[in-house]
Enzyme design. Sequence first.
Site, PDB file in Angstrom:
ATOM      1  N   ASP A 123       0.841  -1.179   0.000  1.00 45.12           N
ATOM      2  CA  ASP A 123       0.000   0.000   0.000  1.00 45.12           C
ATOM      3  C   ASP A 123       0.883   1.238   0.000  1.00 45.12           C
ATOM      4  O   ASP A 123       2.106   1.149   0.060  1.00 45.12           O
ATOM      5  CB  ASP A 123      -0.909  -0.011   1.235  1.00 45.12           C
ATOM      6  CG  ASP A 123      -2.076   0.948   1.087  1.00 45.12           C
ATOM      7  OD1 ASP A 123      -2.633   1.332   2.113  1.00 45.12           O
ATOM      8  OD2 ASP A 123      -2.414   1.294  -0.056  1.00 45.12           O
ATOM      9  N   LEU A 152      22.397   8.833   8.527  1.00 38.61           N
ATOM     10  CA  LEU A 152      21.845   8.957   9.875  1.00 38.61           C
ATOM     11  C   LEU A 152      21.106  10.287  10.050  1.00 38.61           C
ATOM     12  O   LEU A 152      20.994  10.806  11.162  1.00 38.61           O
ATOM     13  CB  LEU A 152      22.958   8.826  10.915  1.00 38.61           C
ATOM     14  CG  LEU A 152      23.617   7.453  10.982  1.00 38.61           C
ATOM     15  CD1 LEU A 152      24.747   7.463  12.002  1.00 38.61           C
ATOM     16  CD2 LEU A 152      22.600   6.378  11.330  1.00 38.61           C
ATOM     17  N   SER A 161      21.692  13.425   9.137  1.00 33.75           N
ATOM     18  CA  SER A 161      22.415  14.615   9.601  1.00 33.75           C
ATOM     19  C   SER A 161      21.785  15.892   9.064  1.00 33.75           C
ATOM     20  O   SER A 161      21.758  16.919   9.756  1.00 33.75           O
ATOM     21  CB  SER A 161      23.889  14.537   9.197  1.00 33.75           C
ATOM     22  OG  SER A 161      24.029  14.444   7.790  1.00 33.75           O
ATOM     23  N   ASP A 177      12.660  11.665   8.542  1.00 35.90           N
ATOM     24  CA  ASP A 177      13.852  12.078   9.285  1.00 35.90           C
ATOM     25  C   ASP A 177      13.601  13.330  10.124  1.00 35.90           C
ATOM     26  O   ASP A 177      14.017  13.407  11.287  1.00 35.90           O
ATOM     27  CB  ASP A 177      15.012  12.329   8.316  1.00 35.90           C
ATOM     28  CG  ASP A 177      15.485  11.057   7.641  1.00 35.90           C
ATOM     29  OD1 ASP A 177      15.111   9.977   8.122  1.00 35.90           O
ATOM     30  OD2 ASP A 177      16.209  11.153   6.637  1.00 35.90           O
TER      31      ASP A 177
END
Length: 350
Positions: free
Chosen positions: A91, A183, A185, A230
């Site tokens: 989905d 990660l 940043s 993020d």
Amino acid sequence: MVELLQPESQPLGWRQYLDARQIIEEVQRRSRTDSQRYEGTLEVADSKRRVSTKRWTFERRGSFGESKSLLRFTEPPEVKGIALLIHNHPDRASDQWMWRPAIERDQRIAWRRRDDDLVRVSDVRMPQGGRCEFRLRAPIAKDAACRWADYLKGCAEVLLAEGVALRGCDLALRGDVPLGSGLSSSAALEVATILALLSAAGTTLPGETIARLGQRAENRYVGTNCGILDQLSSACCREGAASLMDCRATTLTPVPLPPGCSIVIADTGKRRGLVDSAYNERRRQCEAGAKALGVSHLRDVTLHGLWAAARDGRLDAAALRRCQHVVAENDRTVVAAACLRAGDAVALGG
């Protein structure tokens, strides 16, 4: 440099005969298989030609739209062991529940108000002394020699567009989030910049709003068409807690881990064969199932509703299997959060 290591079954030196387009086509072909594993090497050279190297492994089980993937860093020591587990559904990703772990890394900005509209920035980690400046009452232009500052400039621009009365300030940056290591940043920098600019202006905004503004800065000013995962994690994650992300409402709810509970990612060693992906067919089945049930997305359906639709003839057997998987996985995520809230690590692991 990102290098894909060829499997042993490929002739040695095969990459010598591929141009850029052929390499991309080969990568896309492999992405349609039922399983995949590769190792990656990333070499980053700074302005003094000093090279840092990061290595990782990536494994996927299942075809696109219904797969589980594990990205795990192996070098250098400061990122070794950090891993990202991805569960992909057929989905739409923007309407799913997601888990996001927090890491013990941060981006910090010290600020000092000024009496003018100048924003002066320094970051010793960046090339050329890491210094740049721009004015808030003039068009905020990009500088090709100072690309890293685009993230800060973009944050100032979106805040001004929102009507925030920003003030000039000096910003000194420091942090231990590894740059360019996957990660987040850039998201950490955006969130920290918005918080610093808001503080200098003497005002605040909710974490979810800060996340949306950080995403907007990266989309519109920096030019990266990223999602909000993020930024929302950087703005709203809490230490010692898992986070339940509702991608429809753009909210992140911290759920404390039970005492003594650790999250372990393990490779079972089970391997699967290579077959052509049926992603498009499975997605059509899920969309047809949602339409038959009168909803836009399967997160609005219960398992009992699916079974009733199957009995009424609104879903065939194949569509029922696909839709049932999506609904069950979404339910499992919500139930996992309930287990954490109850402090029941045994039920969580079950």
